[in-house]
Design an enzyme around this catalytic site. Structure first.
Site, short mmCIF file in Angstrom:
data_model
loop_
_atom_site.label_atom_id
_atom_site.label_comp_id
_atom_site.label_asym_id
_atom_site.label_seq_id
_atom_site.Cartn_x
_atom_site.Cartn_y
_atom_site.Cartn_z
N ASP A 1 -1.25 -0.07 -4.75
CA ASP A 1 -2.53 0.53 -5.13
C ASP A 1 -2.37 1.98 -5.56
O ASP A 1 -3.18 2.52 -6.30
CB ASP A 1 -3.55 0.38 -3.99
CG ASP A 1 -2.98 0.77 -2.63
OD1 ASP A 1 -1.80 1.17 -2.54
OD2 ASP A 1 -3.73 0.68 -1.64
N HIS A 2 -1.28 2.62 -5.08
CA HIS A 2 -0.98 4.03 -5.40
C HIS A 2 0.31 4.37 -4.70
O HIS A 2 0.79 3.60 -3.86
CB HIS A 2 -2.10 4.96 -4.91
CG HIS A 2 -2.44 4.73 -3.45
ND1 HIS A 2 -1.61 5.14 -2.42
CD2 HIS A 2 -3.46 4.07 -2.87
CE1 HIS A 2 -2.14 4.76 -1.27
NE2 HIS A 2 -3.26 4.08 -1.51
N ASP B 1 2.16 2.74 3.34
CA ASP B 1 1.28 3.88 3.13
C ASP B 1 1.21 4.79 4.35
O ASP B 1 1.22 6.02 4.23
CB ASP B 1 -0.12 3.34 2.79
CG ASP B 1 -1.18 4.42 2.68
OD1 ASP B 1 -1.07 5.25 1.76
OD2 ASP B 1 -2.11 4.43 3.51
N SER C 1 -7.35 3.68 -1.41
CA SER C 1 -7.10 2.24 -1.45
C SER C 1 -8.35 1.43 -1.76
O SER C 1 -8.27 0.30 -2.24
CB SER C 1 -6.53 1.76 -0.10
OG SER C 1 -5.27 2.34 0.11
N THR D 1 -7.89 -2.45 1.55
CA THR D 1 -7.25 -3.36 0.59
C THR D 1 -7.72 -4.81 0.76
O THR D 1 -8.21 -5.41 -0.20
CB THR D 1 -5.71 -3.23 0.65
OG1 THR D 1 -5.39 -1.86 0.46
CG2 THR D 1 -5.04 -4.08 -0.39
N ASP E 1 0.85 -1.19 0.00
CA ASP E 1 0.00 0.00 0.00
C ASP E 1 0.89 1.24 0.00
O ASP E 1 1.76 1.38 0.86
CB ASP E 1 -0.91 -0.02 1.23
CG ASP E 1 -2.17 0.81 1.02
OD1 ASP E 1 -2.04 1.99 0.67
OD2 ASP E 1 -3.27 0.26 1.22
N HIS F 1 2.01 8.74 4.60
CA HIS F 1 1.09 9.77 5.09
C HIS F 1 1.75 10.61 6.18
O HIS F 1 1.51 11.80 6.29
CB HIS F 1 -0.17 9.13 5.69
CG HIS F 1 -1.18 8.70 4.69
ND1 HIS F 1 -1.90 9.60 3.94
CD2 HIS F 1 -1.60 7.47 4.30
CE1 HIS F 1 -2.75 8.93 3.13
NE2 HIS F 1 -2.57 7.63 3.33
N GLU G 1 -0.97 -8.00 1.99
CA GLU G 1 -0.81 -6.55 1.93
C GLU G 1 0.19 -6.03 2.96
O GLU G 1 0.05 -6.28 4.16
CB GLU G 1 -2.15 -5.83 2.19
CG GLU G 1 -2.03 -4.33 1.96
CD GLU G 1 -3.05 -3.48 2.71
OE1 GLU G 1 -3.73 -3.99 3.62
OE2 GLU G 1 -3.14 -2.28 2.38
ZN LIG Z 1 -3.33 5.84 2.29
#
Ligand SMILES: [Zn+2]
Length: 375
Positions: free
Chosen positions: A312-313, A270, A74, A127, A33, A274, A265
């Site tokens: 996912d990004h 992620d 996500s 996810t 993620d 952040h 995952e």
């Molecule tokens: Zn995120």
């Protein structure tokens, strides 16, 4: 004599049908993620210029935008990869008109596959939930938990116990699932030992605290002034569990002897992004990297497995602005505390891995996996 030949022919035919069935490939989908190229590169240079991803056979790039936003979340990107449709941010398992769509996990179940989900977030987080939930709001955990009870997933590992047994509606979903044949465990050794083919390993009451090599890097997205310490209890101690539970789950799936689908995952790459916290982000990539190594070991031995590792990004708009190769140090800078729309890499290894080269929409990951399942 003639009868014997016919009998022998029938035997050969039925053996062929049977062996074709048992040759359906295993599918291992790994989602880092928020794992863009900078997250990977930062982890690689922090790890003596090395990553397990260098062992993959093909590399592609995936376009991550959602139906309604260039910058996906996500839920929308999870749905794109699990179910093949672009949808709105925050939506799980529904197309952009709100119609439920079937996930690759569910399609695999229809084909006789065993299934598993492992996450370093709560197991109802966007996810993993993209593989079993059909709901218009990803944070509706109480309803996603009910959908999880009907998912039929053989093995799952992740946090979020409180959404099952500390509920406003007073239902105890852990009891309900136990009555339906599930077993629940709260540490890795019980997970490894269990012989149950329907098994949940809760790693935390809420989101798992996160340790890598004994260091706590956890970022508490849900720290609110009124949070209660016991709600954040972690069952894994100071151990990171992604690689060990993945290894145990692959053994369990292999023992069942049917083809399997598993999604793994690395959720907190992620969360480090952040938080613009490079140490946290890199530690979570390295744990994911260790897990990739476990998966590749299995796939190399098994020879009938497709492994796809992607994201996912990207999160944080991270860049490496300086560093030193000789002492494995890097310095990240971030332009955002949110996701970005950069394409993300797709690494593939094993059965029909060539399908994943090139540049394509994230929905194609579903389509390519489906073509493998339907081969
Ligand atoms: Zn995120």
């Amino acid at each position: 004599m003639r009868k014997n030949i016919i009998l022998a022919l029938l035997l050969v035919i039925s053996f062929n049908i049977h062996s074709q069935e048992s040759e359906s490939p295993n599918i291992i989908l790994m989602i880092g993620d928020g794992m863009g190229l900078t997250q990977i590169t930062s982890g690689m240079y922090s790890n003596n210029n090395s990553t397990s991803l260098e062992d993959f056979q093909y590399v592609g790039l995936s376009k991550t935008h959602s139906y309604d936003n260039l910058v996906t979340d996500s839920a929308a990107s999870g749905t794109a990869m699990s179910s093949g449709k672009k949808t709105q941010n925050k939506v799980l398992g529904l197309d952009h008109e709100g119609n439920p769509i079937k996930s690759i996990l569910s399609i695999c179940q229809d084909k006789g596959y065993s299934t598993a989900l492992i996450a370093t977030a709560n197991i109802l987080h966007a996810t993993p939930a993209a593989f079993f939930a059909n709901i218009d709001y990803r944070y509706n955990y109480k309803d996603i938990a009910v959908q999880m009870t009907k998912s039929g997933v053989n093995f799952f590992v992740g946090g979020g116990k409180k959404y099952f047994n500390s509920r406003e509606d007073k239902r105890d979903l852990i009891n309900e699932m136990t009555e339906n044949g599930y077993e629940f465990v709260y540490n890795i050794s019980d997970y490894e030992k269990s012989k149950s083919n329907y098994l949940g390993f809760f790693t935390a009451k809420d989101e798992p605290y996160y340790f890598y090599k004994g260091v706590n890097y956890s970022y508490r997205e849900y720290d609110e002034p009124d949070y209660k310490e016991d709600e954040l209890e972690d069952f894994t101690g100071k151990e990171s569990y992604l690689a060990s539970s993945t290894k145990a789950t692959l053994n369990k799936l292999d023992e069942i002897g049917k083809p399997f689908f598993i999604m793994i995952e690395g959720a907190q790459i992620d969360w480090g992004g952040h938080d613009n916290d490079q140490d946290y982000m890199v530690s979570q990539f390295l744990e994911f990297n260790d897990t990739i190594e476990v998966v590749l070991e299995f796939a190399k031995r098994d020879k009938n497995t497709i492994v796809v590792v992607t994201a996912d990004h990207e999160t944080g708009g991270a860049a490496i602005v300086r560093g030193k190769l000789s002492d494995s140090t890097i310095k990240n800078r971030f332009v955002s505390t949110n996701h970005t729309a950069s394409m993300v890499p797709v690494f593939s290894y094993g059965h029909k891995a060539h399908l994943f080269k090139g540049i394509y929409e994230n929905t194609e990951i579903f389509n390519k996996l489906l073509s493998i399942v339907n081969q």
